[in-house]
Design an enzyme around this catalytic site. Structure first.
Site, PDB file in Angstrom:
ATOM      1  CE  LYS A   1      -1.852   8.370  -5.175  1.00 47.83           C
ATOM      2  NZ  LYS A   1      -2.475   7.086  -4.867  1.00 47.83           N
TER       3      LYS A   1
ATOM      4  CE  LYS B   1      -5.708   0.851  -1.448  1.00 55.49           C
ATOM      5  NZ  LYS B   1      -4.580   0.659  -2.308  1.00 55.49           N
TER       6      LYS B   1
ATOM      7  CE  LYS C   1       3.099   1.813   2.091  1.00 55.66           C
ATOM      8  NZ  LYS C   1       3.292   1.549   0.688  1.00 55.66           N
TER       9      LYS C   1
HETATM   10  P1  TYM Z   1       1.927  -0.439  -2.226  1.00 58.32           P
HETATM   11  O1  TYM Z   1       3.202   0.115  -1.722  1.00 58.32           O
HETATM   12  O2  TYM Z   1       0.688   0.403  -2.146  1.00 58.32           O
HETATM   13  O3  TYM Z   1       1.602  -1.791  -1.531  1.00 58.32           O
HETATM   14  C1  TYM Z   1       2.560  -2.826  -1.471  1.00 58.32           C
HETATM   15  C2  TYM Z   1       1.909  -4.176  -1.477  1.00 58.32           C
HETATM   16  O4  TYM Z   1       0.958  -4.286  -0.444  1.00 58.32           O
HETATM   17  C3  TYM Z   1      -0.297  -4.644  -0.973  1.00 58.32           C
HETATM   18  N1  TYM Z   1      -1.363  -3.959  -0.236  1.00 58.32           N
HETATM   19  C4  TYM Z   1      -2.472  -4.570   0.172  1.00 58.32           C
HETATM   20  N2  TYM Z   1      -2.884  -5.838   0.054  1.00 58.32           N
HETATM   21  C5  TYM Z   1      -4.067  -6.159   0.617  1.00 58.32           C
HETATM   22  N3  TYM Z   1      -4.841  -5.270   1.288  1.00 58.32           N
HETATM   23  C6  TYM Z   1      -4.461  -3.978   1.432  1.00 58.32           C
HETATM   24  N4  TYM Z   1      -5.209  -3.141   2.128  1.00 58.32           N
HETATM   25  C7  TYM Z   1      -3.225  -3.574   0.856  1.00 58.32           C
HETATM   26  N5  TYM Z   1      -2.552  -2.400   0.795  1.00 58.32           N
HETATM   27  C8  TYM Z   1      -1.414  -2.656   0.111  1.00 58.32           C
HETATM   28  C9  TYM Z   1      -0.279  -4.173  -2.418  1.00 58.32           C
HETATM   29  O5  TYM Z   1      -1.188  -4.907  -3.196  1.00 58.32           O
HETATM   30  C10 TYM Z   1       1.143  -4.449  -2.786  1.00 58.32           C
HETATM   31  O6  TYM Z   1       1.313  -5.788  -3.141  1.00 58.32           O
HETATM   32  N6  TYM Z   1       2.505   0.002  -7.113  1.00 58.32           N
HETATM   33  C11 TYM Z   1       2.874  -0.790  -5.976  1.00 58.32           C
HETATM   34  C12 TYM Z   1       4.385  -0.872  -5.748  1.00 58.32           C
HETATM   35  C13 TYM Z   1       5.117  -1.431  -6.914  1.00 58.32           C
HETATM   36  C14 TYM Z   1       5.146  -2.817  -7.290  1.00 58.32           C
HETATM   37  C15 TYM Z   1       5.977  -2.852  -8.444  1.00 58.32           C
HETATM   38  C16 TYM Z   1       4.581  -3.970  -6.772  1.00 58.32           C
HETATM   39  C17 TYM Z   1       5.875  -0.732  -7.792  1.00 58.32           C
HETATM   40  N7  TYM Z   1       6.399  -1.592  -8.734  1.00 58.32           N
HETATM   41  C18 TYM Z   1       6.244  -4.075  -9.082  1.00 58.32           C
HETATM   42  C19 TYM Z   1       4.833  -5.189  -7.424  1.00 58.32           C
HETATM   43  C20 TYM Z   1       5.657  -5.212  -8.565  1.00 58.32           C
HETATM   44  C21 TYM Z   1       2.277  -0.136  -4.752  1.00 58.32           C
HETATM   45  O7  TYM Z   1       2.050   1.032  -4.712  1.00 58.32           O
HETATM   46  O8  TYM Z   1       2.115  -0.961  -3.718  1.00 58.32           O
END
Ligand code: TYM
Length: 330
Positions: free
Chosen positions: A112, A195, A198
């Protein structure tokens, strides 16, 4: 035995196949068996998307897509992070035991800093601490996430351990990152590298229509094809096979693998099959997105109920945490 399971997704952008196969799908399978909490990390989105006009709409969209994908508020507690003020208090307390050095070394922070060098806010640095607060406040055993969140989970475990040691308590169990296939998954993007995300413009969204999905898949990066039998696949082709493996039947994958290995593969056919199989997963979800998104009363009921349940669990933890830290009433 019923385990506590928790996971969340940031409220930025539409949900994509990475979110679905990395987190949601595991969760949907677990919700009937375990005590599940699933939430929308809207406060986390402020580290990168501080636009008041978009804030609520983003939460609305992600909530709708969660429900459409199969999260069931009758089985799981589904809530919005900012509805739970206890998380903010635990975040403050955990910040006191998180070290600047360890946070600066986090891969997501470094990334970031590169991407938004004019807005390196403290929220970005302490992003994993807020995430640890989200998790530890419900004391889960398992956190279903994709591979990209592994490091954040490791920090959560470190903070849980450190808190317990410093305050001589056992209030926090150490949660583990979880996937049914045992290995955490990384769903690749369609641009040949990295990967699915979004913001990267390389993703297939649960809300995409059939035409868009076909168009995106047909445009996915490939090469001119294998030139020798059984040759090593280059990354963009490996990525297409990884996607095929999550959405298609094993005999379909085996068929295209054999065609690659004997150099008869036609990428056009491979992509057409991949697009069709993605559509089978996502189009039923898309139909429900439209229906659920229009039902304001239902969404209100789900979030109010979820917030009440999540606050109850959060307050029970915070009570013990305050006691451990030494906070007392007069
Ligand atoms: P985020 O919003 O980027 O993604 C949400 C979930 O989707 C999974 N994910 C993926 N898994 C496999 N391949 C990919 N290309 C891929 N892109 C996204 C992420 O691993 C995640 O499980 N920081 C977290 C949100 C969060 C969170 C938490 C998650 C905040 N607090 C507490 C679990 C527990 C995030 O930005 O995920």
């Amino acid at each position: 035995m019923k385990e506590i399971v928790l996971s969340g997704i940031r409220s930025t952008g539409h949900l994509h196949l990475g979110n679905y196969f990395g987190a949601l799908r595991n969760f949907i399978t677990m919700q009937a068996e375990h005590r599940c909490y699933f939430f929308i990390a809207d406060l986390h989105s402020l580290t990168t998307h501080p636009k008041p006009d978009d804030f609520h709409g983003n939460v609305h969209r992600v909530l709708t897509e969660y429900l459409a994908a199969g999260l069931d508020p009758e089985m799981a507690t589904i809530f919005v992070q900012s509805d739970i003020p206890e998380v903010a208090e635990l975040y403050v307390l955990l910040n006191m035991i998180a070290y600047k050095g360890e946070l600066e070394r986090t891969a997501s922070f470094k990334d970031k800093v590169r991407k938004q060098e004019d807005n390196v806010n403290a929220g970005l640095l302490t992003y994993p601490v807020l995430m640890a607060a989200d998790i530890l406040i419900h004391r889960p055993a398992k956190v279903p996430v994709g591979k990209d969140q592994e490091q954040h989970l490791e920090i959560t475990r470190t903070l849980a351990r450190r808190f317990n040691r410093l305050y001589d308590t056992d209030v926090f169990p150490e949660p583990t990152a979880f996937n049914f296939g045992s290995e955490l998954v990384k769903i690749p993007g369609l641009d040949g590298a990295g990967k699915m995300g979004k913001s990267e413009g390389n993703g297939i969204f649960l809300a995409d229509d059939e035409k868009t999905i076909h168009k995106k898949v047909m445009r996915a990066v490939t090469d001119s094809g294998p030139t020798a039998p059984n040759s090593e696949m280059p990354d963009p082709i490996k990525n297409i096979f990884t996607l095929l493996q999550v959405v298609s039947a094993p005999d379909v994958v085996a068929h295209f693998r054999a065609a690659y290995n004997n150099c008869t593969i036609r990428y056009g056919d491979l992509k057409k099959q991949l697009a069709e199989d993605i559509c089978k997963v996502t189009l039923p979800i898309r139909a429900r997105i439209q229906e659920i998104g229009a039902d304001a009363g239902y969404l209100r009921k789900v979030t109010q109920r979820g917030a009440a349940q999540a606050r109850e669990s959060a307050q029970a933890t915070l009570k013990e945490v305050r006691k451990a830290v030494g906070i007392r009433e007069f």
